[in-house]
Design a protein around this motif. Sequence first.
Motif, PDB file in Angstrom:
ATOM      1  N   ILE A   1     101.082  82.753  -4.219  1.00 45.79           N
ATOM      2  CA  ILE A   1     100.232  81.792  -3.332  1.00 45.79           C
ATOM      3  C   ILE A   1     100.142  82.076  -1.855  1.00 45.79           C
ATOM      4  CG2 ILE A   1      99.478  79.397  -2.904  1.00 45.79           C
ATOM      5  CD1 ILE A   1     100.453  78.633  -5.755  1.00 45.79           C
ATOM      6  N   GLU A   2     101.358  82.190  -1.369  1.00 47.79           N
ATOM      7  CA  GLU A   2     101.399  82.567   0.127  1.00 47.79           C
ATOM      8  C   GLU A   2     100.740  83.785   0.379  1.00 47.79           C
ATOM      9  OE1 GLU A   2     105.195  83.835   2.776  1.00 47.79           O
ATOM     10  OE2 GLU A   2     105.135  81.971   1.697  1.00 47.79           O
ATOM     11  N   GLN A   3     100.826  84.815  -0.519  1.00 51.61           N
ATOM     12  CA  GLN A   3     100.234  85.930  -0.294  1.00 51.61           C
ATOM     13  C   GLN A   3      98.932  85.936  -0.314  1.00 51.61           C
ATOM     14  OE1 GLN A   3     101.751  88.784   1.049  1.00 51.61           O
ATOM     15  NE2 GLN A   3     103.306  87.008   1.398  1.00 51.61           N
ATOM     16  N   ARG A   4      98.284  85.270  -1.274  1.00 53.05           N
ATOM     17  CA  ARG A   4      96.603  85.072  -1.412  1.00 53.05           C
ATOM     18  C   ARG A   4      96.260  84.352  -0.058  1.00 53.05           C
ATOM     19  NH1 ARG A   4      94.844  81.165  -6.117  1.00 53.05           N
ATOM     20  NH2 ARG A   4      95.973  79.809  -4.651  1.00 53.05           N
ATOM     21  N   ASN A   5      96.938  83.393   0.404  1.00 54.98           N
ATOM     22  CA  ASN A   5      96.345  82.777   1.452  1.00 54.98           C
ATOM     23  C   ASN A   5      96.312  83.735   2.630  1.00 54.98           C
ATOM     24  OD1 ASN A   5      95.976  80.472   0.211  1.00 54.98           O
ATOM     25  ND2 ASN A   5      98.008  79.546   0.921  1.00 54.98           N
TER      26      ASN A   5
ATOM     27  N   ILE B   1      90.878  88.646   5.199  1.00 57.03           N
ATOM     28  CA  ILE B   1      89.325  88.665   4.642  1.00 57.03           C
ATOM     29  C   ILE B   1      88.175  88.017   5.773  1.00 57.03           C
ATOM     30  CG2 ILE B   1      87.363  88.242   3.007  1.00 57.03           C
ATOM     31  CD1 ILE B   1      89.816  88.758   0.962  1.00 57.03           C
ATOM     32  N   GLU B   2      88.583  86.599   6.084  1.00 56.72           N
ATOM     33  CA  GLU B   2      87.718  85.871   6.868  1.00 56.72           C
ATOM     34  C   GLU B   2      87.805  86.703   8.204  1.00 56.72           C
ATOM     35  OE1 GLU B   2      89.907  82.087   6.678  1.00 56.72           O
ATOM     36  OE2 GLU B   2      88.662  81.638   4.954  1.00 56.72           O
ATOM     37  N   ASP B   3      89.051  87.124   8.678  1.00 56.54           N
ATOM     38  CA  ASP B   3      88.948  87.891  10.093  1.00 56.54           C
ATOM     39  C   ASP B   3      88.214  89.147   9.919  1.00 56.54           C
ATOM     40  OD1 ASP B   3      90.517  85.747  10.981  1.00 56.54           O
ATOM     41  OD2 ASP B   3      92.634  87.127  10.851  1.00 56.54           O
TER      42      ASP B   3
ATOM     43  N   LEU C   1      83.066  92.217  10.944  1.00 55.72           N
ATOM     44  CA  LEU C   1      81.865  92.761  10.364  1.00 55.72           C
ATOM     45  C   LEU C   1      80.598  92.030  11.036  1.00 55.72           C
ATOM     46  CD1 LEU C   1      80.544  94.934   8.559  1.00 55.72           C
ATOM     47  CD2 LEU C   1      80.941  93.014   6.946  1.00 55.72           C
ATOM     48  N   GLU C   2      80.519  90.912  11.034  1.00 54.95           N
ATOM     49  CA  GLU C   2      79.372  90.306  11.765  1.00 54.95           C
ATOM     50  C   GLU C   2      79.108  90.476  13.194  1.00 54.95           C
ATOM     51  OE1 GLU C   2      79.982  85.994  11.035  1.00 54.95           O
ATOM     52  OE2 GLU C   2      80.049  86.217   8.814  1.00 54.95           O
TER      53      GLU C   2
END
Length: 76
Positions: free
Chosen positions: A33-37, A43-45, A50-51
């Motif tokens: 779970i920690e790694q997923r977070n 990904i958000e960064d 990209l934006e």
Amino acid sequence: MRNAGLSIEVLIEYVALVAQGDETIEARKELLIEQRNHLIKKIEDMNKTLERLNYKIEVYEGLLVEKEKELKKSEN
């Protein structure tokens, strides 16, 4: 698990937990779970980056269109 992007350190920790048996199931789940977070944040960064890049490219495309228009006007 390596294909999931986990670091060697995390993989070593995970394998050590697996070797300890079923009493570490909850700890393994928490580790994942920690790694997923961490991955979600990454990904958000990357999406923000990209934006920004897409915006800058659009700005340059607009500038090029304007320059082309100016060149056509000066040719006439």
